[in-house]
Design an enzyme around this catalytic site. Structure first.
Site, PDB file in Angstrom:
ATOM      1  CG  ASP A 171      -2.271   0.600   0.873  1.00  0.00           C
ATOM      2  OD1 ASP A 171      -2.312   1.823   0.637  1.00  0.00           O
ATOM      3  OD2 ASP A 171      -3.265  -0.144   0.797  1.00  0.00           O
ATOM      4  CG  ASP A 211      -6.295  14.082   1.223  1.00  0.00           C
ATOM      5  OD1 ASP A 211      -5.375  13.243   1.360  1.00  0.00           O
ATOM      6  OD2 ASP A 211      -7.452  13.897   1.617  1.00  0.00           O
ATOM      7  CE  LYS A 244      -4.128   1.390   3.763  1.00  0.00           C
ATOM      8  NZ  LYS A 244      -4.711   2.455   2.918  1.00  0.00           N
ATOM      9  CG  ASP A 278      -2.991   0.678  -2.656  1.00  0.00           C
ATOM     10  OD1 ASP A 278      -1.780   1.011  -2.571  1.00  0.00           O
ATOM     11  OD2 ASP A 278      -3.782   0.802  -1.705  1.00  0.00           O
ATOM     12  CG  HIS A 279      -2.532   4.607  -3.457  1.00  0.00           C
ATOM     13  ND1 HIS A 279      -1.675   5.175  -2.540  1.00  0.00           N
ATOM     14  CD2 HIS A 279      -3.468   3.949  -2.728  1.00  0.00           C
ATOM     15  CE1 HIS A 279      -2.088   4.889  -1.309  1.00  0.00           C
ATOM     16  NE2 HIS A 279      -3.162   4.128  -1.395  1.00  0.00           N
ATOM     17  CG  HIS A 283      -2.855   8.424  -1.539  1.00  0.00           C
ATOM     18  ND1 HIS A 283      -4.149   7.961  -1.665  1.00  0.00           N
ATOM     19  CD2 HIS A 283      -2.430   8.005  -0.325  1.00  0.00           C
ATOM     20  CE1 HIS A 283      -4.479   7.285  -0.575  1.00  0.00           C
ATOM     21  NE2 HIS A 283      -3.462   7.297   0.241  1.00  0.00           N
TER      22      HIS A 283
END
Length: 559
Positions: A28, A171, A361, A471-472, A501
């Site tokens: 992850d 973010d 997760k 996943d990213h 991210h």
């Protein structure tokens, strides 16, 4: 395809055998970026992942994990764990979160839906309350959607509106909250000019107020409840701009952790507590940090904290946040219907499946992988194991998290030979990356790499196959960058840490003694993304993927 002629039976792959144990490892928050000191994966000792990259070039490549590749509206939208695991498991790309909401707002369909009509019943006598993250980060919510919803709600009969804001700084850049609040205040002032009583009524930082997840700390939700519902908070201000500016004066303050505040009138009375007869909408489109507040707003029977009073309201989510719990029962935008996921196909075709991660997760490697669906497809064929995450601490305090325990569970499942697929998520790169602690994230990446080694060693022992992917991105770039890619500095000349991210691609590597000699990555899927992984994994189990799946990343050369 009519349902009558539908069959779960998959076609055998013409060149690849069935019956090999396949380990599917999702790291992850593990993207690929230029090597520098802010790339924690590069800085960390990661001999296992390095060997996969430097090994056979035809068995390592990058795939896209953001934007349109995972169903998000634009190439500026960073990927996230939910849409990433949806794509990995579904093998097709579905309009997701933000995009679903964008479509519903743009078409006006949101105002014709069952959810909106349900809350609309309160507009005549009551107040419409909007609760959510105030930023343009695009991971949990977006400011422009809130602006459209305010406009549309007022045009559709809302006369009194209260907004309960949660500041971001995770973010988006820390400190950007002030600008977002000013923008919202200016929109609300325009609504007031039109005779609509619209104002901000409470607030707080996302990590300290309301937006906890996975029942980690109900105190976070309670602080939000007290401010939003009871109109009580340690700090009281006449305006939200004043509130955020004042609270940010504390040298330790940051947007993520601002304390709860309420807006009061000249007599010191809260301007917008939630009361009987009101309508409430949680405006975030991403589910994980809305489930707990949704439970508090919706469940009559609730024991996680003392709500003091439980107002009789009409509550709807922007989307439904948990399909299994049907929570909330009313929502403004319907979810993508993800059917026929790879996991369901494989179980129907005799592939015994083991899935494991730690709490933070676990839902990704099960619920999101399986198309937003809880539980087993066939309990006789599957086993899902959740290892409890550390709670009550931030993840940089224990950056190794439960990587070792997850790897050991996977190893035992592989060596038991009871399973054909052993699927895990190793969360360290993402969860520690989000703390912005570079040293801890380096430790986290090393721990994740060690976990991969344990799993690959077990695959070696049983003659199996491995697929290692992510996943990213997150841990591979921990600094905000200028347009030219240089680290961005703040006014004091310090680098600006990136806690979010990224837009980077992620690796996928295949191998193991069970992999047929002629298997390699194709050259004709240059834009391959996470959704292409499902067909790839099905091939490695000895099956062709359904025809509407995104094409496999591998081919088999005749020796």
């Amino acid at each position: 395809m009519g349902t009558s002629d539908f069959s779960w039976k998959l076609v055998d792959h013409p060149k690849l055998p069935k019956g090999k144990t396949v380990a599917v490892v999702v790291l992850d928050g593990w993207g690929e970026a230029n090597p520098d000191k802010y790339n924690c994966i590069h800085v960390a000792q990661t001999p296992t992942m390095d060997s996969l990259k430097q090994g056979a070039p035809e068995r390592w490549r990058l795939v896209r994990a953001h934007g349109k590749a995972v169903g998000l509206p634009t190439e500026d939208d960073m990927g996230n764990s939910e849409v990433g695991h949806n794509a990995l498991g579904a093998g097709r790309i579905y309009a997701q979160g933000a995009k679903l909401v964008d479509l519903a707002l743009a078409s006006g369909k949101i105002y014709e839906g069952e959810g909106f009509n349900y809350i609309k019943e309160c507009f005549d006598q009551g107040t419409l309350h909007l609760i959510g993250l105030l930023s343009d980060g695009g991971v949990h919510s977006r400011l422009d959607q809130l602006q459209l919803l305010l406009k549309g709600s007022s045009e559709n009969g809302a006369k009194r509106i209260r907004v309960h804001i949660l500041t971001d700084g995770r973010d988006v850049l820390d400190g950007s909250s002030v600008g977002f609040v000013e923008t919202l205040e200016s929109d609300l002032a325009k609504l007031r000019e039109k005779g609509i009583d619209a104002q901000i009524s409470s607030g707080g930082g996302r990590m300290y107020v309301t937006m906890d997840r996975y029942e980690n700390d109900w105190g976070v939700v309670k602080r939000g409840w007290d401010a939003q519902v009871l109109g009580e908070a340690p700090y009281k201000f006449r305006s939200a701009v004043e509130a955020v500016k004042k609270l940010r004066e504390d040298p330790k303050a940051n947007d993520q952790y601002l304390p709860p505040f309420v807006i009061v009138d000249e007599s010191g009375k809260a301007v917008g507590p939630i009361v009987d007869g009101d309508a409430v909408v949680t405006i975030n489109f991403r589910a994980d940090r809305m489930v707990m507040i949704a439970k508090a707003l919706e469940y009559e029977d609730f024991d996680k904290f003392d709500r003091v009073r439980f107002p009789k309201i009409r509550y709807a989510g922007m989307l439904q946040y948990d399909g299994e719990l049907k929570l909330p029962s009313k929502y403004l935008v319907s979810p993508p219907l993800i059917d026929r996921t790879s996991g369901e196909y494989l179980v129907h075709n005799g592939v015994r499946t083991f899935a494991c991660s730690e709490t933070v997760k676990f839902g990704h490697v099960t619920f999101f992988w399986n198309g937003n669906r809880s539980g087993y497809f066939d309990a006789t064929m599957e086993e899902y194991v959740e290892i409890p995450s550390d709670s009550g601490i931030t993840f940089n305090v224990q950056p190794k998290m439960k990587a070792l325990e997850i790897a050991e569970k996977a190893r035992d499942a592989i060596l038991s030979r009871k399973f054909d697929q052993v699927r895990v998520n190793i969360p360290n790169g993402d969860m520690v990356g989000h703390t912005g602690d570079i040293e801890a994230t380096v430790v986290a990446c090393k721990a994740a790499d060690e976990a991969v080694k344990i799993i690959l060693d077990a695959i070696e022992q049983v003659g199996g196959i491995y697929v290692v992917t992510a996943d990213h991105g997150n841990a591979e770039d921990m600094v905000k960058r200028t347009k030219t890619g240089q680290p961005q500095l703040d006014k004091a000349g310090n680098i600006q840490i990136l806690t979010s991210h990224t837009l980077q691609p992620v690796p996928i590597a295949i191998g193991g003694p069970g992999l047929a000699p002629g298997v390699r990555f194709r050259n004709d899927v240059p834009d391959g993304g996470l959704a292409n992984v499902a067909a790839t994994v099905m091939n490695l189990h000895g099956f062709e993927a359904p025809s509407d799946y995104k094409p496999t990343l591998i081919e088999v050369l005749d020796n």
